[in-house]
Enzyme design. Structure first.
Site, PDB file in Angstrom:
ATOM      1  N   ASP A  12       0.869  -1.173   0.000  1.00  0.00           N
ATOM      2  CA  ASP A  12       0.000   0.000   0.000  1.00  0.00           C
ATOM      3  C   ASP A  12       0.914   1.234   0.000  1.00  0.00           C
ATOM      4  O   ASP A  12       2.111   1.123   0.277  1.00  0.00           O
ATOM      5  CB  ASP A  12      -0.857  -0.055   1.276  1.00  0.00           C
ATOM      6  CG  ASP A  12      -1.560   1.243   1.574  1.00  0.00           C
ATOM      7  OD1 ASP A  12      -2.234   1.778   0.660  1.00  0.00           O
ATOM      8  OD2 ASP A  12      -1.449   1.729   2.717  1.00  0.00           O
ATOM      9  N   LEU A  13       0.368   2.404  -0.296  1.00  0.00           N
ATOM     10  CA  LEU A  13       1.190   3.622  -0.291  1.00  0.00           C
ATOM     11  C   LEU A  13       1.011   4.435   1.003  1.00  0.00           C
ATOM     12  O   LEU A  13       1.924   4.498   1.824  1.00  0.00           O
ATOM     13  CB  LEU A  13       0.883   4.480  -1.533  1.00  0.00           C
ATOM     14  CG  LEU A  13       1.336   3.866  -2.859  1.00  0.00           C
ATOM     15  CD1 LEU A  13       0.925   4.751  -4.035  1.00  0.00           C
ATOM     16  CD2 LEU A  13       2.846   3.632  -2.877  1.00  0.00           C
ATOM     17  N   ASP A  14      -0.172   5.072   1.181  1.00  0.00           N
ATOM     18  CA  ASP A  14      -0.358   5.953   2.339  1.00  0.00           C
ATOM     19  C   ASP A  14      -0.210   5.204   3.666  1.00  0.00           C
ATOM     20  O   ASP A  14      -0.910   4.225   3.909  1.00  0.00           O
ATOM     21  CB  ASP A  14      -1.754   6.585   2.302  1.00  0.00           C
ATOM     22  CG  ASP A  14      -1.910   7.625   1.195  1.00  0.00           C
ATOM     23  OD1 ASP A  14      -0.955   8.376   0.935  1.00  0.00           O
ATOM     24  OD2 ASP A  14      -3.008   7.683   0.592  1.00  0.00           O
ATOM     25  N   LYS A 102      -9.638  -3.431  -2.668  1.00  0.00           N
ATOM     26  CA  LYS A 102      -8.362  -3.971  -3.139  1.00  0.00           C
ATOM     27  C   LYS A 102      -8.485  -5.395  -3.676  1.00  0.00           C
ATOM     28  O   LYS A 102      -7.538  -5.930  -4.241  1.00  0.00           O
ATOM     29  CB  LYS A 102      -7.299  -3.845  -2.047  1.00  0.00           C
ATOM     30  CG  LYS A 102      -6.895  -2.382  -1.871  1.00  0.00           C
ATOM     31  CD  LYS A 102      -5.588  -2.152  -1.160  1.00  0.00           C
ATOM     32  CE  LYS A 102      -5.366  -0.645  -1.017  1.00  0.00           C
ATOM     33  NZ  LYS A 102      -4.127  -0.309  -0.310  1.00  0.00           N
TER      34      LYS A 102
HETATM   35 MG   LIG Z   1      -2.722   3.062   3.636  1.00  0.00          MG
END
Ligand SMILES: [Mg+2]
Length: 158
Positions: A12-14, A102
Site C-alpha cells: 500500500d502507499l499511504d 483492493k
Molecule cells: Mg494506507
C-alpha cells in the site's frame, strides 16, 4: 512446514510506504516539489518514505522477488508523481492505483503477474484491506505506525 516462497510483494502507499504529512496523499495540494529524498506540497506538507522501505526493496530486488503497489487513492496521478519524485517509480513492476476494493487490485495483479495469491505478500495499514485481500488467500500483514523492518523480517524468517 515451509515458509511460503513469495514471488510478488505488494505495498500500500499511504501510511505504509510513506507518510504524506499525517494525511492521505489525496489530501495534499499540488504542485509538488522534491528536495533531497523528500517532497513538499504547495502548503509545505512533507511527504516522507519510511526509512525501512528502502532496505526492504533492496532485499527483495537482490533475491529477484517482484514488487507491486496497490493503492485506492482518489488521486492516482498524484500518487504516481510522488513515486517519481521520491525515486521509487521504476522499482515496482506492477502498479494498481485507483479507488476500489483492493480485491480488484489483486485480481489485476494476479492476471498481470501470473502469480497465484498464495505466492504474494501484502503490507497495508488498514484493517479493511487486510481482511479483504487476506480473504483471497494472500498473506496480508497489518502495518502499524509505518512500515518497519521487523514486520518484514518475520515473514522471511530473518
Ligand atoms: Mg494506507
Amino acid at each position: 512446514m515451509g515458509r511460503p516462497d513469495y514471488q510478488l510483494v505488494v505495498f500500500d502507499l499511504d501510511f505504509t510506504v510513506w507518510d504524506a504529512g499525517g494525511v492521505w496523499c489525496d489530501c495534499l495540494r499540488p504542485p509538488f516539489r522534491s528536495s533531497g529524498d523528500q517532497v513538499h506540497d504547495s502548503r509545505g506538507s512533507l511527504v516522507k518514505v519510511y526509512d525501512d522501505i528502502h532496505w526492504a526493496l533492496d532485499f527483495l530486488e537482490e533475491r529477484g522477488v517482484e514488487l507491486g503497489v496497490a493503492s485506492r487513492t482518489e488521486q492516482p496521478d498524484w500518487a504516481r508523481e510522488l513515486l517519481d519524485l521520491l525515486g521509487l517509480r521504476g522499482r515496482f513492476a506492477f502498479e494498481e492505483i485507483y479507488p476500489s476494493s483492493k480485491v480488484r487490485h489483486f485480481s489485476a495483479l494476479k492476471e498481470k503477474s501470473g502469480y497465484a495469491y498464495g505466492e504474494m505478500l501484502f503490507f497495508d495499514d488498514e484493517h479493511r484491506n487486510i481482511e479483504e485481500v487476506g480473504g483471497l488467500g494472500v498473506r496480508s500483514v497489518l502495518v502499524r505506525n509505518g512500515f518497519r523492518r521487523e514486520l518484514f523480517e518475520s515473514e522471511f524468517g530473518l
